[in-house]
Design a protein around this motif. Structure first.
Motif, PDB file in Angstrom:
ATOM      1  N   CYS A  52       0.888  -1.234  -0.062  1.00  0.00           N
ATOM      2  CA  CYS A  52      -0.058   0.226   0.071  1.00  0.00           C
ATOM      3  C   CYS A  52       0.596   1.405  -0.019  1.00  0.00           C
ATOM      4  CB  CYS A  52      -0.810  -0.077   1.293  1.00  0.00           C
ATOM      5  SG  CYS A  52      -2.300  -1.411   1.040  1.00  0.00           S
ATOM      6  N   TYR A  56      -7.976  -8.829   1.166  1.00  0.00           N
ATOM      7  CA  TYR A  56      -9.393  -8.470   0.917  1.00  0.00           C
ATOM      8  C   TYR A  56     -10.042  -7.986   2.425  1.00  0.00           C
ATOM      9  CZ  TYR A  56     -10.461 -12.907   3.081  1.00  0.00           C
ATOM     10  OH  TYR A  56     -10.597 -14.205   4.037  1.00  0.00           O
ATOM     11  N   ASN A  94      -8.145  -1.140   0.674  1.00  0.00           N
ATOM     12  CA  ASN A  94      -9.541  -0.531   0.154  1.00  0.00           C
ATOM     13  C   ASN A  94      -9.180   1.046   0.048  1.00  0.00           C
ATOM     14  OD1 ASN A  94     -10.845  -2.945  -0.379  1.00  0.00           O
ATOM     15  ND2 ASN A  94     -11.386  -3.278   1.778  1.00  0.00           N
ATOM     16  N   LYS A  95      -8.642   1.635   1.085  1.00  0.00           N
ATOM     17  CA  LYS A  95      -8.370   3.025   1.042  1.00  0.00           C
ATOM     18  C   LYS A  95      -7.543   3.460  -0.047  1.00  0.00           C
ATOM     19  CE  LYS A  95      -6.960   6.658   3.901  1.00  0.00           C
ATOM     20  NZ  LYS A  95      -6.497   7.390   5.329  1.00  0.00           N
ATOM     21  N   ALA A 143      -9.134   3.256  -3.365  1.00  0.00           N
ATOM     22  CA  ALA A 143      -9.960   4.281  -3.984  1.00  0.00           C
ATOM     23  C   ALA A 143      -9.345   5.394  -4.429  1.00  0.00           C
ATOM     24  CB  ALA A 143     -10.630   4.633  -2.354  1.00  0.00           C
ATOM     25  N   CYS A 195      -7.608 -10.274  -3.008  1.00  0.00           N
ATOM     26  CA  CYS A 195      -7.918  -8.825  -3.149  1.00  0.00           C
ATOM     27  C   CYS A 195      -9.242  -8.592  -3.207  1.00  0.00           C
ATOM     28  CB  CYS A 195      -6.913  -8.132  -3.925  1.00  0.00           C
ATOM     29  SG  CYS A 195      -5.234  -8.408  -3.889  1.00  0.00           S
ATOM     30  N   SER A 204     -13.262  -7.777  -2.879  1.00  0.00           N
ATOM     31  CA  SER A 204     -14.103  -7.825  -1.486  1.00  0.00           C
ATOM     32  C   SER A 204     -15.387  -6.872  -1.996  1.00  0.00           C
ATOM     33  CB  SER A 204     -13.387  -7.099  -0.499  1.00  0.00           C
ATOM     34  OG  SER A 204     -13.064  -5.838  -0.633  1.00  0.00           O
ATOM     35  N   GLU A 221     -16.125  -4.107  -0.670  1.00  0.00           N
ATOM     36  CA  GLU A 221     -15.532  -2.854  -0.549  1.00  0.00           C
ATOM     37  C   GLU A 221     -14.882  -2.494  -1.890  1.00  0.00           C
ATOM     38  OE1 GLU A 221     -16.777  -4.268   3.182  1.00  0.00           O
ATOM     39  OE2 GLU A 221     -15.516  -5.053   1.642  1.00  0.00           O
ATOM     40  N   LEU A 222     -13.973  -3.468  -2.325  1.00  0.00           N
ATOM     41  CA  LEU A 222     -13.254  -2.994  -3.616  1.00  0.00           C
ATOM     42  C   LEU A 222     -14.232  -2.762  -4.750  1.00  0.00           C
ATOM     43  CD1 LEU A 222     -10.664  -2.799  -5.195  1.00  0.00           C
ATOM     44  CD2 LEU A 222     -10.560  -5.226  -5.417  1.00  0.00           C
ATOM     45  N   ASN A 246     -15.779   0.594  -4.692  1.00  0.00           N
ATOM     46  CA  ASN A 246     -14.549   1.696  -4.854  1.00  0.00           C
ATOM     47  C   ASN A 246     -14.642   1.691  -6.654  1.00  0.00           C
ATOM     48  OD1 ASN A 246     -14.076   2.551  -2.376  1.00  0.00           O
ATOM     49  ND2 ASN A 246     -12.393   1.180  -2.046  1.00  0.00           N
TER      50      ASN A 246
END
Length: 443
Positions: free
Chosen positions: A180, A211, A217-218, A221, A235, A237, A239-240, A243
């Motif tokens: 990240c 995930y 996830n941030k 984004a 990876c 999810s 949330e992904l 995004n």
């Protein structure tokens, strides 16, 4: 005498002296660095051609991971190139092949620090960067060497991130925090990255449940212009997908997903998350690559009917499990995507069950299928049936690649039958198909 020599000179002059620029440029294009340097000494015109930007836009730099006198100058020549011609670079690919020990990884790290530093100072046009298969979680990468390399790469991406359209860091194998940190460098001071293609397949180390990481996830984004995304299923999810739907729906065309047996892949993804993304990203096509994830119970949790699947690759290599059956996948699961499937690749050991009929039915049901490749235990007549269906217009394949496994050392009988099949459908094969079929002993 002077007048006479002036008259003779054009006749004796070498044709190279009057070679048009476009032809001379083509000659320089095929020369290596050393030969280009020598050619540049011939005359002023050739020296100017040496510094033509078109010659240096694309570059692949390969570092051998084995100690050798032959490869000893690779590190020095890479730095020489970047310092001399780095300002012209638009597409850079770097390969470090299977490093042998910590001495070589240290040398690579020091070279890359100088290379990236020099490139960051002189270049403002780099569009594409690929550094693949570093495998930074191996023991040959000591902690200090790994940390220094990540620091150099991150600093470079902070400076050049605004120019990059394509970033490929496949096989880096970092921790979630390290990965990240590198990806966030692309959006430094801007809070968003405009990269259009991102390849982070095997970017994180195996066994990591990426995930479940809010940090990942941030980070994802920040990408708001993606057209192509390649990553592992560990990876993925809800949330992904949310995004991607919010930030990339208007640009996203392709998602490539690799699912490996050693990666966590038991997470629950809601079909409505995929359905929402498919509605918003109307041109989206998803390609799946499964490595030894073959059981129906696992596949059915991943291959949800809401996904706009374009291609599926299922590979078990030579691993065999008598309790495993491919039949439910071929009959019940894959036909779900018959309206979108265009490519199918199979490589499995089905010595315990015959699947010829099921495979043939699957091909006939997928009307958009144009690419079919299979390595498996099959009857030779399977090829004949496929070609007959192609001839009758029941399928529209453009590529057919088949490796027929046998349990015998000799394949003379199979080879003879395959030759007869080729002669029978030769006109069809030569006019319509990229065709490759062989018999292969699995002994």
């Amino acid at each position: 005498m002077d007048e006479e020599s002036q008259q003779i000179q054009p006749e004796d002059q070498s044709c190279w002296a009057t070679l048009p620029d476009v032809c001379l440029h083509r000659v320089f294009w095929w020369l290596g660095d050393r030969d280009r340097s020598r050619a540049a000494l011939v005359c002023r015109k050739w020296n100017q051609m040496m510094y033509s930007a078109d010659l240096w836009r694309y570059r692949t730099i390969t570092f051998s991971g084995r100690p050798s006198r032959v490869h000893a100058s690779e590190f020095e020549s890479a730095l020489w190139y970047v310092k001399k011609f780095g300002r012209y670079l638009e597409h850079l690919e770097i390969k470090f092949l299977n490093p042998y020990n910590a001495v070589l990884t240290k040398k690579f790290q020091v070279t890359m620090r100088g290379l990236l530093s020099s490139l960051g100072k002189s270049n403002n046009r780099l569009k594409s960067l690929s550094i693949q298969h570093l495998e930074l979680d191996r023991l040959v990468w000591r902690h200090s060497i790994r940390s220094s390399f990540i620091k150099s790469l991150s600093f470079f991406l902070k400076k050049m991130g605004k120019h990059l359209d394509y970033l490929n860091l496949k096989g880096a194998r970092l921790t979630v925090e390290q990965g990240c940190h590198v990806l966030n460098s692309l959006s430094y001071l801007r809070n968003e990255s405009m990269a259009t293609e991102l390849n982070i397949e095997d970017f994180f180390s195996h066994h990591l449940a990426v995930y479940s990481s809010p940090q990942f996830n941030k980070t994802m984004a920040t990408f708001q212009n993606l057209a192509s995304l390649t990553l592992n299923y560990n990876c993925i999810s809800d949330e992904l997908l949310e995004n991607l739907c919010e930030n990339n729906a208007s640009t996203l065309w392709t998602i490539n997903i690799k699912c490996h047996i050693h990666d966590p892949h038991g997470q629950v993804i809601w079909g409505m998350s995929w359905a929402k993304l498919a509605r918003q990203a109307v041109n989206l096509k998803v390609n799946f690559f499964f490595e030894r994830v073959m059981k129906y119970e696992r596949l059915v949790r991943i291959l949800l009917q809401e996904i706009p699947v374009r291609s599926i690759s299922l590979r078990s290599c030579y691993f065999s499990d008598p309790d495993w059956s491919m039949r439910p996948t071929l009959l019940d699961l894959l036909p779900t995507f018959r309206h979108t499937l265009q490519k199918l690749t199979f490589e499995f050991n089905n010595n315990h069950e015959s699947l010829d009929k099921e495979l043939h039915l699957l091909i006939l049901s997928c009307r958009k299928l144009f690419y079919f490749k299979i390595w498996a235990f099959l009857d030779v007549k399977f090829v004949d049936r496929i070609l007959k269906s192609q001839e009758e217009g029941q399928c529209a394949l453009r590529t057919l690649k088949v490796r027929i496994y046998t349990n015998r050392y000799e394949t003379n009988e199979e080879d003879r039958t395959l030759r007869e099949i080729y002669r029978k459908y030769r006109k069809l094969i030569d006019s319509e198909l990229n065709y490759f079929v062989i018999a292969y002993p699995m002994m």
